[in-house]
Design a protein around this motif. Structure first.
Motif, mmCIF file in Angstrom:
data_model
loop_
_atom_site.group_PDB
_atom_site.id
_atom_site.type_symbol
_atom_site.label_atom_id
_atom_site.label_comp_id
_atom_site.label_asym_id
_atom_site.label_seq_id
_atom_site.Cartn_x
_atom_site.Cartn_y
_atom_site.Cartn_z
ATOM 1 N N ARG A 120 36.554 -11.852 38.068
ATOM 2 C CA ARG A 120 35.495 -10.903 37.726
ATOM 3 C C ARG A 120 36.111 -9.608 37.230
ATOM 4 N N LEU A 132 37.757 -20.083 43.257
ATOM 5 C CA LEU A 132 37.759 -18.659 42.925
ATOM 6 C C LEU A 132 37.183 -18.434 41.539
ATOM 7 N N SER A 191 31.249 -17.577 50.128
ATOM 8 C CA SER A 191 31.005 -17.501 48.684
ATOM 9 C C SER A 191 30.501 -16.106 48.315
ATOM 10 N N GLY A 192 31.067 -15.545 47.255
ATOM 11 C CA GLY A 192 30.651 -14.220 46.778
ATOM 12 C C GLY A 192 31.519 -13.096 47.296
ATOM 13 N N GLN A 193 32.285 -13.333 48.373
ATOM 14 C CA GLN A 193 33.168 -12.286 48.907
ATOM 15 C C GLN A 193 34.398 -12.127 48.033
ATOM 16 N N GLU A 194 34.907 -10.899 47.970
ATOM 17 C CA GLU A 194 36.138 -10.671 47.219
ATOM 18 C C GLU A 194 37.336 -11.180 48.023
ATOM 19 N N VAL A 234 36.999 -13.493 43.233
ATOM 20 C CA VAL A 234 35.900 -13.629 44.179
ATOM 21 C C VAL A 234 35.775 -15.109 44.545
ATOM 22 N N SER A 248 34.037 -18.405 44.836
ATOM 23 C CA SER A 248 32.851 -18.948 44.179
ATOM 24 C C SER A 248 32.206 -20.023 45.059
ATOM 25 N N HIS A 285 39.356 -8.712 39.399
ATOM 26 C CA HIS A 285 39.506 -9.139 40.786
ATOM 27 C C HIS A 285 39.016 -10.571 40.953
ATOM 28 N N ARG A 341 36.451 -1.926 40.399
ATOM 29 C CA ARG A 341 37.511 -2.768 40.972
ATOM 30 C C ARG A 341 38.478 -3.339 39.947
#
Ligand SMILES: [Zn+2]
Ligand SMILES: [Zn+2]
Ligand SMILES: [Zn+2]
Ligand SMILES: [Zn+2]
Length: 794
Positions: A237, A234, A555-558, A247, A249, A245, A242
């Motif tokens: 960010r 993770l 990867s990249g999703q919250e 994300v 990684s 939060h 937001r």
């Protein structure tokens, strides 16, 4: 429960209504610092309010009451005679919590409890209770009784030498005292035990069954170097929309642990049977959370260790009791009634400042005055992070090294939303917090709060005579921090839940439901934003939380977590209503889709009424519901159908009461009747239809009719799957029950495949080491060891 009791809320609301408009306006716009000063001034001129609060506190009985102790002990003896050892155990614990420490009375409670423990087969704990009885001055004339029990326990534990030594002591004691009639039965027991001892000594100890090989795979866990307690998969960010939060990684698989965090602070919720009514003299024999779970570590209690000063704090061990005393309970102990009256949020706020220590509290409060702007508006002073790298430096709550951890500093930075709370709510919270601080001052606890002394356990701080004194500047700082925490809790309180067993059960099939155990702050977990369709699942063990991916996350999703309103359980309007307490409008995928499409959500269709005439779906038209089948055109009022639904729920409850008193046949009849009735006005997919199937399965299981039980449970599972999804926790729990039923009915191959499915789902939510997974694996091991002839039968 989170907020103060209704009467206190009503009083402060009246006070607010009568307040000078100028003061109202000042309160509405006040910073936390000014709110506390205003609150102090107001409460000083309202002695009546303080007296009312004192009266309300009398209802919460948190002191030691000797009459309660003897009453509970008698109730315990009664249950013991009826062979209800579990109930007796709880009642003796309640009795012990009301006796003065070190008294012969409390030692008798422990001795009685040890007898219940022996019957329940908890030999080690039984020995602990006997030792406790001895150390609290157990009367000498009663000693032979407990010594016999001790010997019996040691025999059961195969500690033969110790058992023999005890028997020898006993023998000489009894001869010394001379044989009296009361000793005759004991002598008989003694000789029985001696025979047993001889037998055990002759036969070699049986080899302990190897229980290895059942342990699940150890989980892979690599901790994030910048966020303590978070996985290295993770990253933290921050952006204006937001806030903070987390994300992914890197790609994350379902079931992977993402956060493992110990609560910074947690407070056990008092549970259901509080408050008792005014003038209610009968003590409650029901077990509340305080009777079932450790006041500090939330572990399940067997033989609780009572606090020496109050009757409400009960611990799993002496260590927990001592630790709690050192950390916070020496300050909280005498304030129990006030804390129960003012609610869990106030209690969490107080414990938070006690755990943080006054130095840290005053440092951050001081700092917030200079940086008030920064705190209100976390974007200020830190640049938006555009780079994907580790740019956590400057994110609120991070230390100077850029690391985020579960610290008071991180907690302090959770948003209090000071301006968004209604002024009335701020007023209520302020008066409550100030009332606690005044009580601290009046009870002579100020030095303890400010960490200027460390009184010994049990020593009573001396109290000041005057209670209406002005709060000291230090306590005003404490009040200000507490007010911040109470306001933060509205958005950041995390409920610690456990699956609690329902009813006594016969052990074959365990029915469990989730209950709220405690309210806590988890600074790392708080970094997760809400979604009505989350990609994680949270589980608890004691005061520790584990967040796992409930589905693959690329990867990249919250990484998202559901704060409560899940899309499976309610419609978008209800969810948005509930989420308004968090001061945001949910813009998650499912909310956007539901809002955009404008059609009724799946939930409403599944949980809807059907036409009493033709069973077609009913459609809403304001207050009336009309059959969707045009040819039929039946209509009914919404109130009428809601009334029938309520009636049905009442009937189901009655059926369950019948089951509880052992009238299983009548319970079945009643449930079958309910099903027929429900079929005439509820859609076949209605959750209640599933619940009835589940109850029927439960009743058949208590009768040992495994096939019928399985048949009903499978129908329940179909409906649960429809509502919550095939890989949801809810479906997992139902499959777990089905596995138990099939296991008991020797339906071997079906049991094995069900175990596998349940394991697959539950390990994603609770991890491979969880109790449920262990239990499933034990069932599997047991089934595979069954003799071949039984296996062939199925
Ligand atoms: Zn404990
Ligand atoms: Zn206490
Ligand atoms: Zn949503
Ligand atoms: Zn119809």
């Amino acid at each position: 429960m989170a907020l103060p009791v209704a009467e206190w809320q009503a009083r402060t609301a009246r006070l607010w209504a009568a307040l000078d408009p100028v003061l109202k306006e000042r309160m509405g716009a006040a910073s936390l610092h000014d709110a506390v000063r205003l609150g102090c001034d107001l409460l000083r001129s309202q002695e009546e309010e303080e007296a009312a609060l004192v009266r309300l506190c009398h209802r919460a009985r948190t002191g030691k009451e000797p009459e309660a102790a003897s009453w509970y002990r008698e109730q315990g003896n009664r249950e013991f005679k009826r062979g209800q050892y579990q109930a007796a155990l709880r009642l003796y614990s309640k009795a012990a919590s009301h006796e003065p420490p070190g008294s012969p009375e409390v030692s008798v409670c422990f001795a009685n409890r040890s007898a219940a423990l022996l019957h329940l087969g908890h030999f080690e704990v039984c020995l602990e209770d006997i030792a406790r009885a001895e150390s609290h001055g157990y009367p000498d004339r009663l000693l032979p009784k407990v010594l016999l029990r001790k010997a019996e326990c040691l025999l059961c534990l195969e500690r033969l030498q110790e058992a023999q030594d005890i028997l020898r002591v006993l023998e000489s004691k009894i001869t010394l005292d001379g044989v009296m009639t009361t000793h005759l039965t004991r002598l008989k027991k003694l000789s029985q035990l001696k025979v047993k001892l001889g037998e055990k000594k002759r036969s070699p100890e049986p080899a302990r069954e190897a229980r290895g090989g059942i342990q699940g795979e150890p989980e892979v866990w690599e901790e994030n170097s910048r966020i303590s307690g978070a996985s290295s998969s993770l990253s933290l960010r921050f952006d204006a929309e937001r806030g903070r939060h987390l994300v992914a990684s890197q790609d994350i698989v379902a079931g992977q642990s993402l956060v493992k965090e110990e609560a910074f602070v947690s407070v056990l919720c008092p549970g259901e049977s509080f408050p008792l009514q005014d003038g209610d003299t009968a003590w409650d024999t029901r077990a509340t959370n305080a009777d079932l779970y450790c006041h500090r570590c939330l572990r399940q209690l067997l033989a609780s260790v009572p606090c020496q000063g109050c009757s409400y704090a009960k611990y799993c061990s002496r260590d927990c009791a001592d630790m709690a005393w050192q950390q916070y309970h020496r300050t909280e102990c005498s304030l129990g009634a006030l804390l129960l009256t003012l609610g869990v949020f106030c209690h969490v706020a107080l414990r938070t400042v006690l755990l943080a220590g006054f130095a840290e509290v005053s440092r951050l409060v001081e700092w917030s005055h200079h940086g008030e702007k920064n705190l209100q508006n976390p974007e200020a002073g830190c640049k938006p992070l555009s780079d994907a790298g580790d740019g956590s430096r400057g994110i609120p709550g991070c230390g100077s090294s850029g690391q985020y951890q579960s610290s008071y500093q991180a907690l302090f930075h959770l948003l209090p939303h000071t301006e968004q709370h209604s002024p009335e709510h701020k007023f209520l919270c302020t008066l409550s917090v100030v009332a606690i601080c005044k009580q601290l001052q009046a009870a002579g606890l100020e030095a303890a709060v400010l960490n200027q002394e460390s009184p010994q356990q049990g020593s009573k701080p001396k109290t000041c005579e005057k209670t209406s004194d002005e709060l000291s500047p230090e306590l005003k700082t404490v009040a200000e921090a507490m007010l911040r925490h109470v306001l933060q809790l509205q958005c950041n309180a995390q409920a610690i839940t456990v699956m609690q067993e329902l009813g006594p059960g016969d052990g074959a099939v365990v029915d469990k439901k989730p209950v709220r155990l405690a309210t806590a702050f988890f600074p790392v977990l708080s970094l997760l934003n809400h979604s009505c369709c989350p990609n994680t699942s949270v589980s608890f063990s004691g005061t520790a939380a584990t967040v796992r991916a409930s589905q693959p996350i690329s990867s990249g999703q919250e990484v998202l977590h559901c704060y409560g309103p899940h899309w499976c359980r309610m419609r978008v309007a209800e969810r948005q209503q509930l989420l308004s307490q968090y001061f945001f409008e949910c813009r998650c995928q499912v909310c956007l889709e539901e809002l955009e499409s404008g059609v009724k959500s799946v939930v409403s269709i599944r949980n809807s009424f059907c036409c009493p005439k033709c069973q077609a779906q009913m459609q809403e038209e304001e207050d009336t519901l009309c059959c969707s089948n045009e040819a039929c055109a039946t209509s009914a009022s919404r109130d009428h159908l809601s009334g029938r639904l309520q009636e049905l729920q009442q009937q189901i409850k009655k059926a369950l009461d019948l089951l509880r008193v052992g009238k299983a046949d009548q319970a079945i009849k009643m449930l079958l009747k309910c099903q027929v009735d429900a079929g005439t006005f509820l859609s076949p997919e209605h959750l209640l239809m599933g619940e009835m199937e589940d109850h029927l399965a439960q009743v058949y299981a208590t009768l040992g009719k495994w096939q019928e039980a399985a048949r009903h449970l499978k129908k329940s599972i179909e409906i649960v799957e429809m509502h919550h999804g095939p890989s949801s926790v809810e479906t997992g729990h139902e499959l777990f029950k089905l596995a138990q039923i099939l296991f008991n009915g020797f339906a071997v191959s079906e049991a094995l495949s069900t175990i596998q499915r349940a394991e697959g789902i539950l390990s994603v939510h609770f991890g491979p080491q969880s109790a449920q997974i262990q239990e499933l694996q034990e069932m599997k091991a047991c089934l595979s060891e069954l003799p071949r002839n039984i296996l062939q039968r199925t």
